[in-house]
Each structure stands twice: as C-alpha cells, then as structure tokens.
Design an enzyme around this catalytic site. Structure first.
Site, PDB file in Angstrom:
ATOM      1  N   LYS A 100      -4.062 -12.891 -23.007  1.00  0.00           N
ATOM      2  CA  LYS A 100      -4.687 -12.034 -24.024  1.00  0.00           C
ATOM      3  C   LYS A 100      -3.856 -12.009 -25.307  1.00  0.00           C
ATOM      4  O   LYS A 100      -4.395 -12.001 -26.413  1.00  0.00           O
ATOM      5  CB  LYS A 100      -4.869 -10.611 -23.470  1.00  0.00           C
ATOM      6  CG  LYS A 100      -5.954 -10.510 -22.405  1.00  0.00           C
ATOM      7  CD  LYS A 100      -7.342 -10.650 -23.027  1.00  0.00           C
ATOM      8  CE  LYS A 100      -8.450 -10.472 -22.016  1.00  0.00           C
ATOM      9  NZ  LYS A 100      -9.795 -10.490 -22.609  1.00  0.00           N
TER      10      LYS A 100
ATOM     11  N   TYR B 156      -1.967 -12.609 -17.064  1.00  0.00           N
ATOM     12  CA  TYR B 156      -3.133 -12.018 -17.723  1.00  0.00           C
ATOM     13  C   TYR B 156      -2.766 -11.530 -19.125  1.00  0.00           C
ATOM     14  O   TYR B 156      -3.424 -11.860 -20.118  1.00  0.00           O
ATOM     15  CB  TYR B 156      -3.659 -10.860 -16.859  1.00  0.00           C
ATOM     16  CG  TYR B 156      -4.682 -10.011 -17.546  1.00  0.00           C
ATOM     17  CD1 TYR B 156      -5.849 -10.580 -18.050  1.00  0.00           C
ATOM     18  CD2 TYR B 156      -4.483  -8.642 -17.716  1.00  0.00           C
ATOM     19  CE1 TYR B 156      -6.797  -9.801 -18.696  1.00  0.00           C
ATOM     20  CE2 TYR B 156      -5.426  -7.864 -18.357  1.00  0.00           C
ATOM     21  CZ  TYR B 156      -6.572  -8.444 -18.843  1.00  0.00           C
ATOM     22  OH  TYR B 156      -7.497  -7.678 -19.484  1.00  0.00           O
TER      23      TYR B 156
ATOM     24  N   PHE C 267       1.470   0.347  -4.017  1.00  0.00           N
ATOM     25  CA  PHE C 267       2.338  -0.804  -4.289  1.00  0.00           C
ATOM     26  C   PHE C 267       3.682  -0.352  -4.857  1.00  0.00           C
ATOM     27  O   PHE C 267       3.908  -0.394  -6.054  1.00  0.00           O
ATOM     28  CB  PHE C 267       1.663  -1.768  -5.268  1.00  0.00           C
ATOM     29  CG  PHE C 267       0.373  -2.358  -4.758  1.00  0.00           C
ATOM     30  CD1 PHE C 267       0.219  -2.708  -3.431  1.00  0.00           C
ATOM     31  CD2 PHE C 267      -0.693  -2.578  -5.631  1.00  0.00           C
ATOM     32  CE1 PHE C 267      -0.968  -3.265  -2.966  1.00  0.00           C
ATOM     33  CE2 PHE C 267      -1.878  -3.134  -5.173  1.00  0.00           C
ATOM     34  CZ  PHE C 267      -2.017  -3.468  -3.835  1.00  0.00           C
TER      35      PHE C 267
ATOM     36  N   ASN D 118     -21.749 -15.314 -17.241  1.00  0.00           N
ATOM     37  CA  ASN D 118     -21.959 -16.356 -16.215  1.00  0.00           C
ATOM     38  C   ASN D 118     -22.207 -15.762 -14.819  1.00  0.00           C
ATOM     39  O   ASN D 118     -22.430 -16.496 -13.862  1.00  0.00           O
ATOM     40  CB  ASN D 118     -20.797 -17.364 -16.188  1.00  0.00           C
ATOM     41  CG  ASN D 118     -19.473 -16.720 -15.812  1.00  0.00           C
ATOM     42  OD1 ASN D 118     -19.430 -15.570 -15.382  1.00  0.00           O
ATOM     43  ND2 ASN D 118     -18.393 -17.475 -15.971  1.00  0.00           N
TER      44      ASN D 118
ATOM     45  N   ALA E  98     -13.872 -12.428 -19.388  1.00  0.00           N
ATOM     46  CA  ALA E  98     -12.498 -12.863 -19.106  1.00  0.00           C
ATOM     47  C   ALA E  98     -12.169 -12.557 -17.657  1.00  0.00           C
ATOM     48  O   ALA E  98     -12.820 -11.719 -17.028  1.00  0.00           O
ATOM     49  CB  ALA E  98     -11.506 -12.113 -20.012  1.00  0.00           C
TER      50      ALA E  98
ATOM     51  N   ASP F 211       3.601  -5.865 -12.171  1.00  0.00           N
ATOM     52  CA  ASP F 211       3.300  -4.470 -12.545  1.00  0.00           C
ATOM     53  C   ASP F 211       4.442  -3.827 -13.328  1.00  0.00           C
ATOM     54  O   ASP F 211       5.533  -3.627 -12.785  1.00  0.00           O
ATOM     55  CB  ASP F 211       3.113  -3.619 -11.271  1.00  0.00           C
ATOM     56  CG  ASP F 211       1.682  -3.583 -10.796  1.00  0.00           C
ATOM     57  OD1 ASP F 211       0.777  -3.985 -11.562  1.00  0.00           O
ATOM     58  OD2 ASP F 211       1.455  -3.129  -9.653  1.00  0.00           O
TER      59      ASP F 211
ATOM     60  N   ASN G   7      -6.117   1.867 -18.680  1.00  0.00           N
ATOM     61  CA  ASN G   7      -6.823   1.663 -17.401  1.00  0.00           C
ATOM     62  C   ASN G   7      -8.221   2.256 -17.398  1.00  0.00           C
ATOM     63  O   ASN G   7      -8.379   3.470 -17.265  1.00  0.00           O
ATOM     64  CB  ASN G   7      -5.981   2.229 -16.259  1.00  0.00           C
ATOM     65  CG  ASN G   7      -4.769   1.363 -16.002  1.00  0.00           C
ATOM     66  OD1 ASN G   7      -3.954   1.161 -16.899  1.00  0.00           O
ATOM     67  ND2 ASN G   7      -4.662   0.836 -14.805  1.00  0.00           N
TER      68      ASN G   7
HETATM   69  N1  UFG Z   1      -2.264   0.221  -7.130  1.00  0.00           N
HETATM   70  C1  UFG Z   1      -1.818   0.550  -5.861  1.00  0.00           C
HETATM   71  N2  UFG Z   1      -2.598   0.212  -4.803  1.00  0.00           N
HETATM   72  C2  UFG Z   1      -3.785  -0.453  -4.942  1.00  0.00           C
HETATM   73  C3  UFG Z   1      -4.226  -0.787  -6.244  1.00  0.00           C
HETATM   74  C4  UFG Z   1      -3.432  -0.431  -7.322  1.00  0.00           C
HETATM   75  O1  UFG Z   1      -0.761   1.134  -5.691  1.00  0.00           O
HETATM   76  O2  UFG Z   1      -4.427  -0.749  -3.927  1.00  0.00           O
HETATM   77  C5  UFG Z   1      -1.438   0.594  -8.296  1.00  0.00           C
HETATM   78  C6  UFG Z   1      -0.977  -0.596  -9.116  1.00  0.00           C
HETATM   79  O3  UFG Z   1       0.213  -1.120  -8.611  1.00  0.00           O
HETATM   80  C7  UFG Z   1      -0.844   0.045 -10.488  1.00  0.00           C
HETATM   81  C8  UFG Z   1      -1.901   1.137 -10.511  1.00  0.00           C
HETATM   82  O4  UFG Z   1      -2.237   1.380  -9.148  1.00  0.00           O
HETATM   83  O5  UFG Z   1       0.403   0.650 -10.607  1.00  0.00           O
HETATM   84  C9  UFG Z   1      -3.148   0.743 -11.243  1.00  0.00           C
HETATM   85  O6  UFG Z   1      -3.543  -0.535 -10.766  1.00  0.00           O
HETATM   86  P1  UFG Z   1      -4.920  -1.210 -11.139  1.00  0.00           P
HETATM   87  O7  UFG Z   1      -4.987  -2.499 -10.380  1.00  0.00           O
HETATM   88  O8  UFG Z   1      -6.019  -0.226 -10.976  1.00  0.00           O
HETATM   89  O9  UFG Z   1      -4.782  -1.466 -12.697  1.00  0.00           O
HETATM   90  P2  UFG Z   1      -3.636  -2.257 -13.500  1.00  0.00           P
HETATM   91  O10 UFG Z   1      -2.757  -1.217 -14.141  1.00  0.00           O
HETATM   92  O11 UFG Z   1      -2.973  -3.297 -12.709  1.00  0.00           O
HETATM   93  O12 UFG Z   1      -4.479  -3.035 -14.571  1.00  0.00           O
HETATM   94  C10 UFG Z   1      -5.502  -2.434 -15.329  1.00  0.00           C
HETATM   95  C11 UFG Z   1      -6.503  -3.510 -15.686  1.00  0.00           C
HETATM   96  C12 UFG Z   1      -5.859  -4.533 -16.542  1.00  0.00           C
HETATM   97  C13 UFG Z   1      -5.181  -3.861 -17.730  1.00  0.00           C
HETATM   98  C14 UFG Z   1      -4.248  -2.765 -17.307  1.00  0.00           C
HETATM   99  C15 UFG Z   1      -3.705  -2.061 -18.504  1.00  0.00           C
HETATM  100  O13 UFG Z   1      -7.004  -4.124 -14.497  1.00  0.00           O
HETATM  101  O14 UFG Z   1      -6.859  -5.422 -16.989  1.00  0.00           O
HETATM  102  O15 UFG Z   1      -4.949  -1.857 -16.489  1.00  0.00           O
HETATM  103  O16 UFG Z   1      -2.959  -0.911 -18.177  1.00  0.00           O
HETATM  104  F1  UFG Z   1      -4.457  -4.772 -18.384  1.00  0.00           F
END
Ligand code: UFG
Length: 332
Positions: free
Chosen positions: A144, A140, A207, A32, A74, A284, A169
C-alpha cells in the site's frame, strides 16, 4: 459524477457503494468476486472483472463515462501477506498500476484510494498523525505504501488527483441490516469473536499477550464501516471541488486491546467467550491508534460511532441474522 468502485462487492466497498448511490449520477461496481459478494452490490451497475484485465477496465470506463474511481480492490490481510507476497504484489501493486494506466489513458483524473494504518509500522508516537514515519512491518503495508508513493509521483508528473485514506480497523455493519462483514476465511478479530458467540467456533485465540501494552495484547483503533464509507463520499466531493492530492487517517482516535474487544463483545452479546493465548502473529505492531484531526478539520468528517459496544452491536445484529454470512450463489 459517474463513479467506478473497484472492490465494491467487498466489505468496505459495499458499504461505501450504498452511500455513493445517494450522491452520484451512476455507480459502477467492478469486482472479480474472489473475496466480494454479488449479493452485497445492491442496485448499482455490476461488472465482474479483474484489475489486471485492461481490456475490460477500458471498456467499463468508456461505456459508463466514468469520471472518478474509488479503489478498494486489494488483498488486505496482514498475516496472510507475510506468507504470500507474490499475491500481494500482484493484486495490490500490479493491479493498481494497471488501473492507474487505464485511468490516465482515458483521462480519468480523480481517485480515492484505500490505504491502511499498516503503512506506519511500529509508530514512534501515538496517536499517529499522517506525517509520522512510514516503516511497514508487513508485506501488505509495504504494497500500500508503494502505491501511495506511485500516486504521489503520478500526481506531480501527470496531474492525477488522489486522496489516500489510511484506515485503521474497520468493523461493524450497516444499521439497515442487509450488508455486513463476511470473509472466507475470516481472520479479523471482531467477526471471529462474534462467530464464537454464535457457537461457530470453540472460542478465540489471542495472538500474544507479551506486547508492551497494559494487558499485553495488541491495541487497535476500531472504526465503524459506515463512518469509513462517509469519508469516501467526502473525499470524492473534495476532489470534484478542486481539492489537491492528499492523505488522511481514518480512525476513532482511541485504542482497545484484544482482551478489551472480547470483553466488550461479551457485554453486547451476553455470552461468555472462551479464550486462549497463543504465539504472536507475524507482522503485528503492538499499538495502532489514529490521529484523525486532519480529515475532521479539512472535510468536516465526524464519525457517528465512537462507542466500541455500539459498533460491535451493529456487527452482532448482522451476524445473528446471517450466521453463515451472505447466502452462497446457488443457495437460493
Ligand atoms: N487477533 C487475535 N486473534 C484473532 C484475530 C486477531 O488476537 O483470531 C488480534 C491481532 O493480532 C490484532 C488484532 O486482533 O492485534 C486485530 O486483528 P485483525 O486481524 O482484526 O486486524 P489487523 O489489525 O491485523 O488489520 C486490520 C486490517 C488491515 C489494516 C489494519 C490497520 O485487516 O487491513 O487493520 O490497523 F491494515
């Protein structure tokens, strides 16, 4: 193989499409374009459509004699999902149930499904194996998991054959250099760190540094997007070869903390990154690291990129060449 790829204009979808084009008779991208980029699609057939538009889905499946579906489309942001559950249930649950209905009604019985490490929640044992307890800590992950359960029920009752791939990731970019990661807004660590290196932001916000990990920051398993894409090709071939419904983790099996990713990016780019620790982000888990022995054993999947610096280097090549991402439509 005539394959429908939902979300094929997105980051992981477009990388997978590039590989499927080499294996399939026809690849049809259905997206989309809310998050995806038309420019990322390449030479496949493109249909702009939403999963909730049953008429368009039916028409596409019939017109192109689709025999299998790879379903990426998604909403996938952990943080965003906590504040917008309606969007996540509508896109990920209602949209997927709709797709499954259309598939069953049109006798399309093979599906590769984008799932996530987020289905596990805070794991009891690391690395996580597929049979670990599933207690997602965010909306999320819950959407899933709900769809994994639905597919399992549909598999038993209606003979649907599915393979769910639980990604850890995803990061990096196609070494050919013409597609990469471009989200708006960007929330993922690796592209945010590289954008900071390009001077597109004034640094990176970490974070939380009070998690129970060595340096206090969250640990994740970073996997190259092309390795993820390869696994989709293998999963499809397995389904065409008679493999039954199944679930697989996709990760490298080693974890890196947020601080380690920043350090690796500094080494790759030669640029010092400003960093500031702020509060934890809702949803997280502290550590998510994959045990990917099952897909290696069953499908002989071998990730080509195991060195985090090499993975970041492919992303850096894309970001440097495309500092503003894909050209926006109308830009040229
Ligand atoms: N983080 C920071 N600062 C930021 C962005 C991220 O500290 O500006 C940290 C997050 O807290 C996390 C890590 O970096 O600990 C990775 O964060 P991401 O947002 O890059 O990825 P996520 O682990 O949250 O999620 C990703 C995908 C999801 C999937 C997940 C599985 O976006 O769809 O990995 O591990 F489910």
């Amino acid at each position: 193989m005539n394959i429908l790829v939902t979300g094929g204009a997105g980051y992981i979808g477009s990388h997978t499409v590039r590989l499927l084009e080499k294996k399939a008779d026809r690849v049809v991208v259905y997206d989309n374009l809310v998050k995806g980029h038309r420019q990322a699609v390449g030479k496949s057939v493109f249909v702009q459509g939403d999963l909730l538009d049953s008429g368009k889905l039916i028409d596409t499946i019939q017109r192109y004699a689709i025999s299998s579906v790879v379903h990426f489309a998604a909403a996938s942001l952990v943080g965003e999902s906590m504040g917008k559950p309606r969007d996540y249930y509508r896109n990920n649950v209602q949209g997927t149930l709709n797709l499954l209905d259309v598939m069953l009604d049109n006798k399309v019985g093979k599906l590769v499904f984008s799932s996530t490490a987020a289905v596990y929640g805070e794991p009891e044992i690391t690395p996580i194996t597929e049979d670990a307890a599933k207690n997602p800590t965010n909306v999320y992950g819950r959407t899933k998991l709900a769809m994994e359960n639905a597919m399992d029920d549909y598999s038993r009752a209606y003979g649907l054959k599915y393979i769910a791939l639980r990604y850890f990731n995803a990061c990096g970019a196609d070494p050919a250099g013409d597609i990469g990661e471009d989200h708006e807004p960007e929330t993922h660590l690796v592209p945010l760190v590289l954008r900071a290196c390009l001077g597109k932001s004034d640094g990176i916000k970490i974070f939380g540094d009070d998690y129970p990990t060595q340096d206090g920051t969250c640990i994740r398993d970073y996997i190259h997007v092309t390795d993820l894409a390869q696994a989709h090709g293998l999963a499809l071939e397995a389904l065409y070869g008679g493999h039954g419904s199944d679930v697989y983790n996709l990760g490298n099996g080693s974890g890196f903390s947020v601080k380690e990713i920043i350090e690796a990016a500094e080494t790759v780019t030669g640029i010092k990154i400003r960093q500031e620790v702020i509060a934890r982000r809702a949803g997280d888990p502290a550590v998510l690291v994959a045990g990917a022995a099952k897909i290696k054993r069953d499908m002989n999947w071998q990730p080509q990129y195991t060195d985090i610096k090499e993975i970041i280097a492919t992303a850096w090549r894309w970001h440097r060449a495309n500092p503003d991402g894909f050209p926006r439509l109308g830009d040229r």
